[in-house]
Design a protein around this motif. Structure first.
Motif, short mmCIF file in Angstrom:
data_model
loop_
_atom_site.label_atom_id
_atom_site.label_comp_id
_atom_site.label_asym_id
_atom_site.label_seq_id
_atom_site.Cartn_x
_atom_site.Cartn_y
_atom_site.Cartn_z
N ASN A 99 0.85 -1.18 0.00
CA ASN A 99 0.00 0.00 0.00
C ASN A 99 0.89 1.24 0.00
O ASN A 99 2.10 1.16 0.25
N GLY A 100 0.29 2.38 -0.28
CA GLY A 100 1.00 3.63 -0.09
C GLY A 100 1.15 3.90 1.39
O GLY A 100 0.17 3.77 2.15
N VAL A 101 2.33 4.26 1.83
CA VAL A 101 2.56 4.51 3.25
C VAL A 101 1.68 5.66 3.72
O VAL A 101 1.10 5.62 4.82
N GLY A 102 1.53 6.69 2.89
CA GLY A 102 0.67 7.81 3.24
C GLY A 102 -0.78 7.40 3.38
O GLY A 102 -1.48 7.83 4.30
N VAL A 103 -1.26 6.57 2.46
CA VAL A 103 -2.64 6.09 2.52
C VAL A 103 -2.86 5.29 3.80
O VAL A 103 -3.88 5.44 4.50
N HIS A 104 -1.92 4.42 4.12
CA HIS A 104 -1.99 3.62 5.34
C HIS A 104 -2.06 4.52 6.57
O HIS A 104 -2.86 4.29 7.49
N LEU A 310 7.33 5.14 7.90
CA LEU A 310 6.00 4.84 8.42
C LEU A 310 5.70 5.67 9.66
O LEU A 310 4.61 6.25 9.80
N ASN A 311 6.65 5.76 10.57
CA ASN A 311 6.47 6.57 11.77
C ASN A 311 6.24 8.04 11.44
O ASN A 311 5.37 8.69 12.02
N LEU A 312 7.02 8.57 10.51
CA LEU A 312 6.88 9.97 10.11
C LEU A 312 5.50 10.25 9.52
O LEU A 312 4.85 11.24 9.85
N GLU A 313 5.04 9.36 8.63
CA GLU A 313 3.78 9.60 7.95
C GLU A 313 2.59 9.48 8.92
O GLU A 313 1.64 10.26 8.83
N VAL A 314 2.64 8.51 9.82
CA VAL A 314 1.55 8.37 10.79
C VAL A 314 1.46 9.62 11.66
O VAL A 314 0.36 10.15 11.91
N ARG A 316 2.63 12.67 10.94
CA ARG A 316 2.29 13.82 10.10
C ARG A 316 0.79 13.88 9.81
O ARG A 316 0.13 14.91 10.01
N TYR A 317 0.22 12.76 9.34
CA TYR A 317 -1.17 12.78 8.93
C TYR A 317 -2.12 12.78 10.12
O TYR A 317 -3.24 13.29 10.02
N SER A 318 -1.72 12.21 11.24
CA SER A 318 -2.55 12.30 12.43
C SER A 318 -2.73 13.75 12.83
O SER A 318 -3.83 14.19 13.20
#
Length: 329
Positions: A99-104, A310-314, A316-318
């Motif tokens: 999956n896209g890491v950002g989408v996840h 993964l940690n950065l994206e979670v 960031r998007y949270s």
């Protein structure tokens, strides 16, 4: 966020990691992995980006392993159905998730009461590709650069509109990130899917969009104008298009990262085996051309690097989901 600095300053030198991975891969192979077909779970219907990448990488894996790699599409609920299925699967390497890491990350921030944790419930295995998003405008918009678009938005707040594939989708959140970074306001026009959002932009019903590199044929045909890419450096996939930093928006690095995860606690030797094979395939000219034809840049790297992304994206998007107050359609 500086993904290149993250990669270069936190993790072990790639040569040492590669040697260790290949050694572990040999161990995993000697133990007989895989001895049966491997499932590769896709969180969307056939035809999307994740599905395209899965079909590209599954072929050499099946050849190498002498076992079928079965692509299984489990779509729905913003990729959370597939993620929940993988998280609940046996951690033996026979059920993988692409999956896209950002989408996840976005999905985990948007949906409440999930049965899984976006980080703790998964084992990072391999990054497959890292490509930029592109801010594109309709030719009727009087802006030939990101600076000009921002200047227009400051003169008339919310006069400029943008389309997205839905509330909470990555293009929506990226555009809100742009508004916050530049002190502007835009009008969001959500659609139910990427295709209708692009159709609206091409028809001039909206002014701009944060698109993926699949928009480049429309740019080359003169139907859209590319203003800036969200990568740290200019991309070979979109030659001549400046970065956001070059366009006056520093620290706006939002890559589109596709990666392979497994359930939590997949044995290290199996992780190293899969990672080593994928890195070798991603380094070939054949794989580079196959991915580029679909608009992706092969990336590769270690499981530790992927864990960092993964940690950065979670995180960031949270944060952006909370700030924007996004609600699911």
């Amino acid at each position: 966020m500086n993904y290149l600095r993250l990669r270069n300053s936190i993790f072990l030198p790639r040569m040492l990691v590669a040697i260790a991975a290949l050694a572990a891969a040999s161990t995993a192979w000697s133990q007989g992995f895989p001895s049966k077909p491997v499932k590769l779970i896709i969180p969307f219907p056939p035809g999307g980006a994740a599905d395209a990448i899965a079909r590209i990488v599954s072929a050499p894996l099946a050849t190498e392993w002498k076992q079928p790699v079965i692509i299984e599409n489990r779509s729905g609920a913003g990729s959370t159905i597939a993620a929940a299925f993988v998280a609940a699967s046996a951690p033996d390497g026979y059920t993988l998730y692409i999956n896209g890491v950002g989408v996840h990350a976005v999905s985990s921030a948007l949906y409440s009461n999930l049965s899984y944790d976006p980080i703790k419930s998964f084992t990072p295995i391999a990054t497959v590709s890292m490509s930029p998003f592109i801010f594109v405008v309709h030719p009727g918009v009087k802006a030939t650069s990101m600076k000009e678009l921002i200047a227009l938005a400051r003169v008339k707040p919310e006069a400029l509109s943008y389309s997205s594939s839905g509330n909470g989708a990555t293009p929506h959140l990226m555009s809100e990130m742009l508004a916050r970074a530049t002190g502007t306001k835009f009008l969001h026009v959500p659609f139910k899917g990427t295709a209708p959002a692009m159709v609206a932009l091409l028809a001039g019903q909206v002014d701009f969009q944060a698109a993926d590199v699949s928009a480049m044929p429309q740019v080359k045909a003169g139907k859209l104008r590319a203003l800036a890419v969200t990568s740290e450096k200019r991309s070979n996939l979109v030659p001549g298009v400046p970065t956001m930093a070059e366009s006056g928006v520093p620290d706006f690095v939002v890559p589109s990262i596709f990666a392979i995860l497994g359930p939590a606690n997949v044995p290290r030797d199996i992780v190293a085996s899969i990672n080593a094979h994928l890195n070798r395939f991603l380094g070939t000219e054949e794989m580079r051309k196959s991915l580029a034809a679909q608009g992706f840049e092969p990336h590769g790297g270690t499981p530790a690097e992927l864990a960092g992304y993964l940690n950065l994206e979670v995180k960031r998007y949270s944060q952006i989901v909370r700030e924007v107050g996004v609600k699911i359609d």
